[in-house]
Enzyme design. Sequence first.
Site, PDB file in Angstrom:
ATOM      1  N   GLY A  84       0.841  -1.204   0.000  1.00 47.91           N
ATOM      2  CA  GLY A  84       0.000   0.000   0.000  1.00 47.91           C
ATOM      3  C   GLY A  84       0.864   1.237   0.000  1.00 47.91           C
ATOM      4  O   GLY A  84       2.086   1.164   0.137  1.00 47.91           O
ATOM      5  N   ARG A  86       4.084   5.906   1.870  1.00 51.20           N
ATOM      6  CA  ARG A  86       4.670   7.244   1.974  1.00 51.20           C
ATOM      7  C   ARG A  86       4.223   8.158   0.840  1.00 51.20           C
ATOM      8  O   ARG A  86       4.861   9.168   0.566  1.00 51.20           O
ATOM      9  CB  ARG A  86       6.182   7.152   1.954  1.00 51.20           C
ATOM     10  CG  ARG A  86       6.709   6.413   0.738  1.00 51.20           C
ATOM     11  CD  ARG A  86       8.138   6.695   0.580  1.00 51.20           C
ATOM     12  NE  ARG A  86       8.747   5.777  -0.351  1.00 51.20           N
ATOM     13  CZ  ARG A  86      10.003   5.869  -0.714  1.00 51.20           C
ATOM     14  NH1 ARG A  86      10.744   6.821  -0.215  1.00 51.20           N
ATOM     15  NH2 ARG A  86      10.490   5.019  -1.565  1.00 51.20           N
ATOM     16  N   ASP A 131       9.111   5.600   7.705  1.00 51.75           N
ATOM     17  CA  ASP A 131       8.836   6.942   8.231  1.00 51.75           C
ATOM     18  C   ASP A 131       7.925   7.761   7.317  1.00 51.75           C
ATOM     19  O   ASP A 131       7.628   8.920   7.615  1.00 51.75           O
ATOM     20  CB  ASP A 131      10.160   7.695   8.469  1.00 51.75           C
ATOM     21  CG  ASP A 131      10.989   7.830   7.194  1.00 51.75           C
ATOM     22  OD1 ASP A 131      10.488   7.459   6.108  1.00 51.75           O
ATOM     23  OD2 ASP A 131      12.133   8.308   7.283  1.00 51.75           O
ATOM     24  N   GLY A 132       7.533   7.186   6.192  1.00 54.92           N
ATOM     25  CA  GLY A 132       6.614   7.898   5.301  1.00 54.92           C
ATOM     26  C   GLY A 132       7.286   8.968   4.453  1.00 54.92           C
ATOM     27  O   GLY A 132       6.627   9.730   3.761  1.00 54.92           O
ATOM     28  N   ARG A 142       3.877  13.298  -8.528  1.00 55.29           N
ATOM     29  CA  ARG A 142       3.853  12.390  -9.683  1.00 55.29           C
ATOM     30  C   ARG A 142       2.487  12.455 -10.362  1.00 55.29           C
ATOM     31  O   ARG A 142       1.457  12.555  -9.691  1.00 55.29           O
ATOM     32  CB  ARG A 142       4.118  10.979  -9.152  1.00 55.29           C
ATOM     33  CG  ARG A 142       4.034   9.900 -10.179  1.00 55.29           C
ATOM     34  CD  ARG A 142       4.720   8.657  -9.681  1.00 55.29           C
ATOM     35  NE  ARG A 142       3.911   7.916  -8.723  1.00 55.29           N
ATOM     36  CZ  ARG A 142       4.367   6.890  -8.006  1.00 55.29           C
ATOM     37  NH1 ARG A 142       5.619   6.514  -8.102  1.00 55.29           N
ATOM     38  NH2 ARG A 142       3.577   6.249  -7.181  1.00 55.29           N
ATOM     39  N   ASP A 161       4.018  -4.912  -7.362  1.00 56.72           N
ATOM     40  CA  ASP A 161       3.410  -3.678  -6.851  1.00 56.72           C
ATOM     41  C   ASP A 161       3.995  -2.457  -7.564  1.00 56.72           C
ATOM     42  O   ASP A 161       3.504  -1.352  -7.373  1.00 56.72           O
ATOM     43  CB  ASP A 161       3.602  -3.551  -5.338  1.00 56.72           C
ATOM     44  CG  ASP A 161       5.060  -3.698  -4.925  1.00 56.72           C
ATOM     45  OD1 ASP A 161       5.646  -4.751  -5.227  1.00 56.72           O
ATOM     46  OD2 ASP A 161       5.611  -2.771  -4.315  1.00 56.72           O
ATOM     47  N   ASP A 182       7.127   3.681 -10.397  1.00 59.20           N
ATOM     48  CA  ASP A 182       7.849   3.497  -9.134  1.00 59.20           C
ATOM     49  C   ASP A 182       9.342   3.284  -9.350  1.00 59.20           C
ATOM     50  O   ASP A 182       9.845   2.169  -9.351  1.00 59.20           O
ATOM     51  CB  ASP A 182       7.267   2.322  -8.335  1.00 59.20           C
ATOM     52  CG  ASP A 182       6.425   2.841  -7.178  1.00 59.20           C
ATOM     53  OD1 ASP A 182       6.027   4.019  -7.231  1.00 59.20           O
ATOM     54  OD2 ASP A 182       6.172   2.076  -6.239  1.00 59.20           O
TER      55      ASP A 182
HETATM   56  P1  AMP Z   1       9.027   1.014  -3.085  1.00 60.91           P
HETATM   57  O1  AMP Z   1      10.280   0.213  -2.915  1.00 60.91           O
HETATM   58  O2  AMP Z   1       9.232   2.493  -3.026  1.00 60.91           O
HETATM   59  O3  AMP Z   1       8.240   0.597  -4.279  1.00 60.91           O
HETATM   60  O4  AMP Z   1       8.143   0.669  -1.805  1.00 60.91           O
HETATM   61  C1  AMP Z   1       7.695  -0.605  -1.438  1.00 60.91           C
HETATM   62  C2  AMP Z   1       6.703  -0.468  -0.308  1.00 60.91           C
HETATM   63  O5  AMP Z   1       7.334   0.094   0.847  1.00 60.91           O
HETATM   64  C3  AMP Z   1       5.523   0.443  -0.611  1.00 60.91           C
HETATM   65  O6  AMP Z   1       4.401  -0.061   0.066  1.00 60.91           O
HETATM   66  C4  AMP Z   1       5.973   1.760  -0.045  1.00 60.91           C
HETATM   67  O7  AMP Z   1       4.904   2.614   0.267  1.00 60.91           O
HETATM   68  C5  AMP Z   1       6.708   1.315   1.206  1.00 60.91           C
HETATM   69  N1  AMP Z   1       7.750   2.268   1.631  1.00 60.91           N
HETATM   70  C6  AMP Z   1       8.930   2.507   1.022  1.00 60.91           C
HETATM   71  N2  AMP Z   1       9.615   3.453   1.693  1.00 60.91           N
HETATM   72  C7  AMP Z   1       8.867   3.830   2.745  1.00 60.91           C
HETATM   73  C8  AMP Z   1       9.026   4.751   3.808  1.00 60.91           C
HETATM   74  N3  AMP Z   1      10.112   5.492   3.941  1.00 60.91           N
HETATM   75  N4  AMP Z   1       8.010   4.857   4.705  1.00 60.91           N
HETATM   76  C9  AMP Z   1       6.912   4.107   4.590  1.00 60.91           C
HETATM   77  N5  AMP Z   1       6.701   3.216   3.623  1.00 60.91           N
HETATM   78  C10 AMP Z   1       7.655   3.055   2.710  1.00 60.91           C
HETATM   79 MG    MG Z   2       6.563   0.652  -5.028  1.00 59.19          MG
END
Ligand code: AMP
Ligand code: MG
EC number: 2.7.7.-
Length: 487
Positions: A90, A93, A125-126, A176, A252, A262
Amino acid sequence: MKALDELTFDNRFDRLGDAFSAHVLPEPIDNPRLVVASPAAMALLDLDPSVAETPEFAELFSGHKLWADAIPRAMVYSGHQFGSYNPQLGDGRGLLLGEVYNEAGEHWDLHLKGAGQTPFSRMGDGRAVLRSSIREFLASEALNALNIPTTRALCVIGSDTPVWREKQERAAMILRLAPSHVRFGHFEYFYYTKRPEQQKELGDHVLAMHFPQCLEQPEPYLAMFREVVERNAELIAKWQAYGFCHGVMNTDNMSILGITFDFGPFAFLDDFDANFICNHSDDQGRYSFSNQVPIGQWNLSALAQALTPFISVEALRETLGLYLPLFQAHYLDLMRRRLGLTTAEDDDQKLLESLLQLMQNSSVDYSLFFRRLGDQTPEQAITRLRDDFVDLKGFDAWGELYVARVSREGTLDQEQRRQRMHAVNPLYILRNYLAQNAIDAAQNGDYSEVRRLHTVLSNPFEEQPGMESYAERPPEWGKHLEISCSS
Ligand code: AMP
Ligand code: MG
């Protein structure tokens, strides 16, 4: 042209309700300031580029201010990460701020990445750091300029908010744009949580919003799946043709619209290397450059599995079978054009494969080779390019085949050939080291380099006076940058 407060919202995904996303407000970052904005992306929202310099712009895209009609939501999805199923991902962030229509009637999701924690943040940390936000911004706009389908980037806003990665960094947000943020993982989420009614609601939504033509088919879900297969086959053909390595092809991170989605530790190839792994965290090379092709199919089968409540396994299998031949056809078509060929011959695939093997053995710069091939007549270009190869005999043999192949297309005007080839062979590519230089300067508060690089990459096929240094081979250090998932 519209003022910032005149955007027209119609939040269709929000209306699907709380089973699909959670209402969350953005958490502002401190002392927001504009790092870079894309005038071309702003035009998609009918915004005048000059509004990027206003304080209101930085406030809106750093979580300090919100449009009255925006209803920010964090979407829920799951997905296969490095081959294993993760039942709950989901937007951890990022927030879908809302959906906007432009004057041409086009629809754009506004997604603010780095907007703070959500119910899907897990341990995170979002936040997003300046470094990764700049990389995503540059890649989105560079891919678009190369005619490769992608999410777009409106702007990056920097801040003083500290965030901790391997070391302390500063938070940033990137805005984005995409016609949809629905991923393969959205369908997987409702399939694996065994909620066929909601999965159908999602499917009907996607059909109505993005694939209305499929609704006229006898089996709309099957027609939609076929579209997804076709679009991804074409997308990945373009990645392979232009040397783009995504780096994290988890389901995802795969868009239902077949657009590049992404960005993590992506890279454009410098030297040609079929086995190149751009993600430092990808120990097994699952997402290596050449593996992107079978992984595309693997990801589509994961989506097919999630669609089994709606489509027969037989029909899904048959449709999946279209992927590889479609990929091959698009790829060969693009590569023929990159080689300056306008007709098709049976042996073209062989001609291409032997070239790539020679390039691999001699670590030849992938983008510059094709650009230079079009600079001069085939004979002259071959003579000049020969110095880049270690296996001279091998390259001479290839050169002879190539010159003969081109001559079978009939006599041609070199100026026409040059123009035709330069229109598909970029001079400027987002090399990792160029991005790194821009990031280093931005981290010291100087945004001029990221802005200049963005301008250069927005017009990659045209020679730009004074920008010669952006078209050179990378320095040795620039080929060995380690880019990980941490962002
Ligand atoms: P990504 O690698 O950016 O595609 O992220 C994979 C998953 O991890 C997704 O659900 C992102 O929303 C979550 N995510 C990545 N970085 C963070 C972060 N710093 N804080 C919260 N969720 C994260
Ligand atoms: Mg992602």
